[in-house]
Design a protein around this motif. Structure first.
Motif, PDB file in Angstrom:
ATOM      1  N   ASP A  37      -8.130  69.069  20.247  1.00 18.11           N
ATOM      2  CA  ASP A  37      -6.570  69.667  20.685  1.00 18.11           C
ATOM      3  C   ASP A  37      -6.995  70.354  22.087  1.00 18.11           C
ATOM      4  O   ASP A  37      -6.568  70.303  23.051  1.00 18.11           O
ATOM      5  CB  ASP A  37      -5.668  71.037  19.674  1.00 18.11           C
ATOM      6  CG  ASP A  37      -4.453  69.550  19.006  1.00 18.11           C
ATOM      7  OD1 ASP A  37      -4.409  68.315  18.603  1.00 18.11           O
ATOM      8  OD2 ASP A  37      -4.527  69.679  17.917  1.00 18.11           O
ATOM      9  N   ASP A  40      -7.505  69.063  25.314  1.00 20.90           N
ATOM     10  CA  ASP A  40      -6.022  68.406  26.067  1.00 20.90           C
ATOM     11  C   ASP A  40      -6.074  66.632  26.719  1.00 20.90           C
ATOM     12  O   ASP A  40      -5.866  66.906  27.849  1.00 20.90           O
ATOM     13  CB  ASP A  40      -5.864  69.444  27.702  1.00 20.90           C
ATOM     14  CG  ASP A  40      -5.986  70.880  27.516  1.00 20.90           C
ATOM     15  OD1 ASP A  40      -5.292  70.780  25.771  1.00 20.90           O
ATOM     16  OD2 ASP A  40      -5.204  71.725  28.256  1.00 20.90           O
ATOM     17  N   SER A  42      -5.762  62.837  27.206  1.00 15.35           N
ATOM     18  CA  SER A  42      -4.789  62.199  27.531  1.00 15.35           C
ATOM     19  C   SER A  42      -5.493  60.912  27.185  1.00 15.35           C
ATOM     20  O   SER A  42      -6.250  60.411  27.279  1.00 15.35           O
ATOM     21  CB  SER A  42      -3.914  62.222  29.028  1.00 15.35           C
ATOM     22  OG  SER A  42      -3.656  63.640  29.524  1.00 15.35           O
ATOM     23  N   PRO A  43      -4.566  60.102  26.951  1.00 17.95           N
ATOM     24  CA  PRO A  43      -3.930  58.294  26.750  1.00 17.95           C
ATOM     25  C   PRO A  43      -5.007  57.483  27.852  1.00 17.95           C
ATOM     26  O   PRO A  43      -4.871  58.026  29.078  1.00 17.95           O
ATOM     27  CB  PRO A  43      -2.992  58.294  26.819  1.00 17.95           C
ATOM     28  CG  PRO A  43      -2.374  58.290  26.137  1.00 17.95           C
ATOM     29  CD  PRO A  43      -2.955  59.822  26.499  1.00 17.95           C
ATOM     30  N   ASP A  45      -8.004  58.559  28.371  1.00 11.96           N
ATOM     31  CA  ASP A  45      -9.326  58.991  28.797  1.00 11.96           C
ATOM     32  C   ASP A  45     -10.528  59.204  28.747  1.00 11.96           C
ATOM     33  O   ASP A  45     -10.802  57.975  27.296  1.00 11.96           O
ATOM     34  CB  ASP A  45      -9.243  60.906  28.599  1.00 11.96           C
ATOM     35  CG  ASP A  45      -8.457  61.952  29.375  1.00 11.96           C
ATOM     36  OD1 ASP A  45      -8.100  60.718  30.494  1.00 11.96           O
ATOM     37  OD2 ASP A  45      -7.844  62.889  28.631  1.00 11.96           O
ATOM     38  N   GLN A  64      -6.169  60.370  20.161  1.00  8.30           N
ATOM     39  CA  GLN A  64      -5.963  60.537  21.262  1.00  8.30           C
ATOM     40  C   GLN A  64      -6.437  60.513  22.696  1.00  8.30           C
ATOM     41  O   GLN A  64      -5.821  60.017  23.978  1.00  8.30           O
ATOM     42  CB  GLN A  64      -6.643  63.016  21.973  1.00  8.30           C
ATOM     43  CG  GLN A  64      -6.452  62.919  20.728  1.00  8.30           C
ATOM     44  CD  GLN A  64      -4.804  64.121  20.437  1.00  8.30           C
ATOM     45  OE1 GLN A  64      -4.699  64.343  21.839  1.00  8.30           O
ATOM     46  NE2 GLN A  64      -5.115  63.970  19.653  1.00  8.30           N
ATOM     47  N   VAL A  65      -7.419  59.831  23.049  1.00 10.24           N
ATOM     48  CA  VAL A  65      -7.570  58.342  23.853  1.00 10.24           C
ATOM     49  C   VAL A  65      -6.801  57.327  24.033  1.00 10.24           C
ATOM     50  O   VAL A  65      -6.414  56.804  24.823  1.00 10.24           O
ATOM     51  CB  VAL A  65      -8.977  58.401  23.779  1.00 10.24           C
ATOM     52  CG1 VAL A  65      -9.413  59.991  24.294  1.00 10.24           C
ATOM     53  CG2 VAL A  65     -10.288  57.654  23.513  1.00 10.24           C
ATOM     54  N   ASP A 112     -14.276  62.485  30.841  1.00  5.25           N
ATOM     55  CA  ASP A 112     -13.492  63.457  31.954  1.00  5.25           C
ATOM     56  C   ASP A 112     -13.091  64.955  30.184  1.00  5.25           C
ATOM     57  O   ASP A 112     -12.326  66.031  30.795  1.00  5.25           O
ATOM     58  CB  ASP A 112     -11.528  62.664  30.676  1.00  5.25           C
ATOM     59  CG  ASP A 112     -11.732  62.165  31.748  1.00  5.25           C
ATOM     60  OD1 ASP A 112     -11.330  61.999  32.562  1.00  5.25           O
ATOM     61  OD2 ASP A 112     -11.388  59.982  31.247  1.00  5.25           O
TER      62      ASP A 112
END
Ligand SMILES: C[S@@+](CC[C@H](N)C(=O)[O-])C[C@H]1O[C@@H](n2cnc3c(N)ncnc32)[C@H](O)[C@@H]1O
Length: 222
Positions: A37, A40, A42-43, A45, A64-65, A112
């Motif tokens: 978490d 941070d 994002s899809p 990444d 998460q990605v 990223d």
């Protein structure tokens, strides 16, 4: 890369299966979720994990990605990587790859975000490692580090003892054993944390697991 590495004969080459059991225990999983978490993500990444071990963080990074992103795990220990590879294949994740390599001279391009959990304490020059990793993520990228060290809380004394035993068992090489391996690990962590704090902005810091585990993260300034 040469087949012999500084981790040959260590706990990480001999007991990867046992390590994975501990690494995926319920309490430990919650630290991993927090660490992921802190990136941070994002899809879409690309995220690199240095010293990915058996891949215990990969499910959370992958979540998460998403399917459009990429997860790359790097580790020096072949036995640990085989577990990570098996985990990836079992789940059918086509956008996850695990690579054998040295986290201090990463065999990967830009990303990223970058994660290292329970790793910096093993790196002789943890300051330089963090500086190298910050270059991998570049401006705007985020780095999160998770590490265990002695808890200052009196109630955590038994946990501190368990940690001391584990670190002594897992520490590679005699050079590290000349001093207390746990003290050496904590000193390396202190230097890594300092490097992260001096080179990044938007810092976050949390103590988890009764104070035994620290999580720090920061973003490379634009
Ligand atoms: C305590 S384990 C942590 C594994 C994983 N990050 C986790 O959270 O479960 C430390 C890992 O760092 C790896 N490691 C140690 N030094 C390394 C280096 N120089 N380059 C790559 N991996 C390294 C070890 O092989 C081991 O898998």
């Amino acid at each position: 890369m040469a087949d012999r590495t500084p981790l040959d004969g260590t706990f990480y080459e001999r007991a990867a299966g046992l390590y994975d059991l501990v690494a995926t225990a319920p309490g430990v999983r919650s630290w991993r979720v927090r660490a992921v978490d802190a990136l941070d993500l994002s899809p879409g990444d690309t995220v690199v994990e240095m010293g990915c071990g058996t891949g215990a963080n990969i499910p959370y990074l992958r979540e998460q990605v998403g399917t459009e992103g990429r997860v790359i795990g790097v580790d020096l220990a072949g036995a640990m990587l085989r577990q990570a590879q098996a985990r990836t294949e079992r789940a059918g994740w086509e956008n996850v790859s695990v690579v054998r390599g040295d986290a201090t001279t990463p065999p990967v391009g830009t990303a990223d975000a970058l994660l290292a959990t329970f790793v910096v304490g093993m790196l002789e020059d943890s300051t330089e490692a963090v500086e190298t990793w910050l270059q991998c993520v570049g401006a705007g990228g985020r780095l999160a580090l998770l590490n265990a060290g002695r808890s200052p809380r009196p109630a955590a004394m038994p946990l501190n003892l368990c940690l001391r035993l584990f670190v002594r068992l897992a520490a590679p090489g005699n050079r590290l054993r000349r001093r207390s391996p746990l003290r050496a690990l904590e000193e390396r962590w202190r230097r890594a944390r300092e490097a992260l704090f001096s080179e990044t902005v938007d810092h976050r810091e949390q103590r988890l697991g009764a104070g035994l585990v620290s999580l720090v993260s920061g973003r490379v300034p634009e």
